[in-house]
Structures are given as structure tokens and as C-alpha cells.
Motif scaffolding. Structure first.
Motif, PDB file in Angstrom:
ATOM      1  N   ILE A   1       0.857  -1.184   0.000  1.00 16.50           N
ATOM      2  CA  ILE A   1       0.000   0.000   0.000  1.00 16.50           C
ATOM      3  C   ILE A   1       0.896   1.238   0.000  1.00 16.50           C
ATOM      4  O   ILE A   1       1.702   1.418   0.914  1.00 16.50           O
ATOM      5  CB  ILE A   1      -0.917   0.012   1.242  1.00 16.50           C
ATOM      6  CG1 ILE A   1      -1.745  -1.273   1.286  1.00 16.50           C
ATOM      7  CG2 ILE A   1      -1.814   1.246   1.238  1.00 16.50           C
ATOM      8  CD1 ILE A   1      -2.461  -1.491   2.603  1.00 16.50           C
TER       9      ILE A   1
ATOM     10  N   SER B   1       1.502   4.252   1.124  1.00 14.93           N
ATOM     11  CA  SER B   1       0.959   5.126   2.161  1.00 14.93           C
ATOM     12  C   SER B   1       2.046   5.530   3.149  1.00 14.93           C
ATOM     13  O   SER B   1       3.013   4.798   3.354  1.00 14.93           O
ATOM     14  CB  SER B   1      -0.152   4.391   2.907  1.00 14.93           C
ATOM     15  OG  SER B   1      -0.649   5.159   3.968  1.00 14.93           O
TER      16      SER B   1
ATOM     17  N   ALA C   1      -2.133   1.454   7.454  1.00 13.52           N
ATOM     18  CA  ALA C   1      -2.761   1.730   6.158  1.00 13.52           C
ATOM     19  C   ALA C   1      -3.769   0.641   5.794  1.00 13.52           C
ATOM     20  O   ALA C   1      -4.732   0.898   5.084  1.00 13.52           O
ATOM     21  CB  ALA C   1      -1.705   1.855   5.065  1.00 13.52           C
TER      22      ALA C   1
ATOM     23  N   ALA D   1      -7.238   1.512   6.336  1.00 17.64           N
ATOM     24  CA  ALA D   1      -7.721   2.621   5.499  1.00 17.64           C
ATOM     25  C   ALA D   1      -8.021   3.880   6.317  1.00 17.64           C
ATOM     26  O   ALA D   1      -9.153   4.364   6.324  1.00 17.64           O
ATOM     27  CB  ALA D   1      -8.926   2.190   4.679  1.00 17.64           C
TER      28      ALA D   1
ATOM     29  N   ASN E   1      -7.326   6.830   5.689  1.00 18.96           N
ATOM     30  CA  ASN E   1      -7.634   7.992   4.851  1.00 18.96           C
ATOM     31  C   ASN E   1      -8.219   7.522   3.517  1.00 18.96           C
ATOM     32  O   ASN E   1      -8.080   6.352   3.147  1.00 18.96           O
ATOM     33  CB  ASN E   1      -6.395   8.882   4.662  1.00 18.96           C
ATOM     34  CG  ASN E   1      -5.315   8.222   3.838  1.00 18.96           C
ATOM     35  OD1 ASN E   1      -5.533   7.860   2.696  1.00 18.96           O
ATOM     36  ND2 ASN E   1      -4.139   8.060   4.408  1.00 18.96           N
ATOM     37  N   PRO E   2      -8.891   8.387   2.783  1.00 23.81           N
ATOM     38  CA  PRO E   2      -9.572   7.996   1.546  1.00 23.81           C
ATOM     39  C   PRO E   2      -8.643   7.441   0.461  1.00 23.81           C
ATOM     40  O   PRO E   2      -9.047   6.560  -0.297  1.00 23.81           O
ATOM     41  CB  PRO E   2     -10.231   9.291   1.070  1.00 23.81           C
ATOM     42  CG  PRO E   2     -10.361  10.140   2.290  1.00 23.81           C
ATOM     43  CD  PRO E   2      -9.195   9.777   3.155  1.00 23.81           C
TER      44      PRO E   2
ATOM     45  N   ASP F   1      -5.920   5.599   0.916  1.00 24.37           N
ATOM     46  CA  ASP F   1      -5.661   4.203   1.276  1.00 24.37           C
ATOM     47  C   ASP F   1      -6.895   3.344   1.014  1.00 24.37           C
ATOM     48  O   ASP F   1      -6.788   2.225   0.498  1.00 24.37           O
ATOM     49  CB  ASP F   1      -5.263   4.079   2.740  1.00 24.37           C
ATOM     50  CG  ASP F   1      -3.921   4.714   3.054  1.00 24.37           C
ATOM     51  OD1 ASP F   1      -3.132   4.939   2.101  1.00 24.37           O
ATOM     52  OD2 ASP F   1      -3.662   5.000   4.234  1.00 24.37           O
ATOM     53  N   ALA F   2      -8.058   3.841   1.371  1.00 30.83           N
ATOM     54  CA  ALA F   2      -9.297   3.089   1.155  1.00 30.83           C
ATOM     55  C   ALA F   2      -9.510   2.817  -0.331  1.00 30.83           C
ATOM     56  O   ALA F   2      -9.891   1.698  -0.713  1.00 30.83           O
ATOM     57  CB  ALA F   2     -10.489   3.862   1.727  1.00 30.83           C
ATOM     58  N   LYS F   3      -9.252   3.794  -1.182  1.00 26.49           N
ATOM     59  CA  LYS F   3      -9.414   3.597  -2.619  1.00 26.49           C
ATOM     60  C   LYS F   3      -8.442   2.546  -3.127  1.00 26.49           C
ATOM     61  O   LYS F   3      -8.823   1.658  -3.902  1.00 26.49           O
ATOM     62  CB  LYS F   3      -9.224   4.904  -3.378  1.00 26.49           C
ATOM     63  CG  LYS F   3      -9.370   4.742  -4.884  1.00 26.49           C
ATOM     64  CD  LYS F   3      -9.338   6.063  -5.603  1.00 26.49           C
ATOM     65  CE  LYS F   3      -9.445   5.976  -7.097  1.00 26.49           C
ATOM     66  NZ  LYS F   3      -9.646   4.720  -7.748  1.00 26.49           N
TER      67      LYS F   3
ATOM     68  N   LEU G   1      -7.053   0.062  -1.482  1.00 20.38           N
ATOM     69  CA  LEU G   1      -7.497  -1.243  -1.003  1.00 20.38           C
ATOM     70  C   LEU G   1      -8.722  -1.729  -1.758  1.00 20.38           C
ATOM     71  O   LEU G   1      -8.761  -2.870  -2.238  1.00 20.38           O
ATOM     72  CB  LEU G   1      -7.791  -1.176   0.497  1.00 20.38           C
ATOM     73  CG  LEU G   1      -6.564  -1.004   1.390  1.00 20.38           C
ATOM     74  CD1 LEU G   1      -6.992  -0.645   2.802  1.00 20.38           C
ATOM     75  CD2 LEU G   1      -5.713  -2.257   1.384  1.00 20.38           C
ATOM     76  N   ASN G   2      -9.728  -0.886  -1.875  1.00 20.63           N
ATOM     77  CA  ASN G   2     -10.955  -1.296  -2.555  1.00 20.63           C
ATOM     78  C   ASN G   2     -10.709  -1.650  -4.014  1.00 20.63           C
ATOM     79  O   ASN G   2     -11.229  -2.658  -4.513  1.00 20.63           O
ATOM     80  CB  ASN G   2     -12.023  -0.202  -2.442  1.00 20.63           C
ATOM     81  CG  ASN G   2     -12.574  -0.102  -1.041  1.00 20.63           C
ATOM     82  OD1 ASN G   2     -12.607  -1.076  -0.302  1.00 20.63           O
ATOM     83  ND2 ASN G   2     -13.004   1.090  -0.657  1.00 20.63           N
TER      84      ASN G   2
END
Length: 59
Positions: free
Chosen positions: A23, A25, A31, A34, A36-37, A39-41, A43-44
Motif C-alpha cells: 500500500i 501510504s 494503512a 484505510a 484515509n480515503p 488508502d481506502a481507494k 485497497l478497494n
């Protein structure tokens, strides 16, 4: 560091068909939760692509 990338690369070498995707990050091992956004993006998007690919082909 809790989970050094060098260790993950070493371990991945022993797992057939593995895809190591660190990741990108600044949050280190957190991380994966997620925080923060961005990191979430990451991962998703990567989990979605992994699941869409289906199970690995057997030899």
C-alpha cells in the motif's frame, strides 16, 4: 517497523501465485485499516480486481 516490506517480499517468494501489492501510504501498517480515503481507494480497487479475477488456475 512491524511488517517490513523486505520480509513480505521474502515470504511472498514461497507462496505460489501470490500478488504482493504494498500500500503506497505514509501510515505504515495502519494503512491496512484505510485511515484515509487514498488508502481506502487503493485497497478497494485492488481487492475488487483480485475478486473479479476469480480463483487461480490449477496446474
Amino acid at each position: 517497523m512491524y511488517f517490513p516490506l523486505t520480509d513480505a517480499r521474502y515470504e511472498a517468494a514461497f507462496i505460489p501465485g501470490v500478488q504482493l501489492k504494498p500500500i503506497p501510504s505514509l501510515w505504515g501498517h495502519t494503512a491496512g485499516a484505510a485511515p484515509n480515503p487514498v488508502d481506502a481507494k487503493f485497497l478497494n480497487d485492488n481487492i475488487r480486481a483480485f475478486l473479479a479475477a476469480g480463483p487461480p488456475k490449477r496446474r
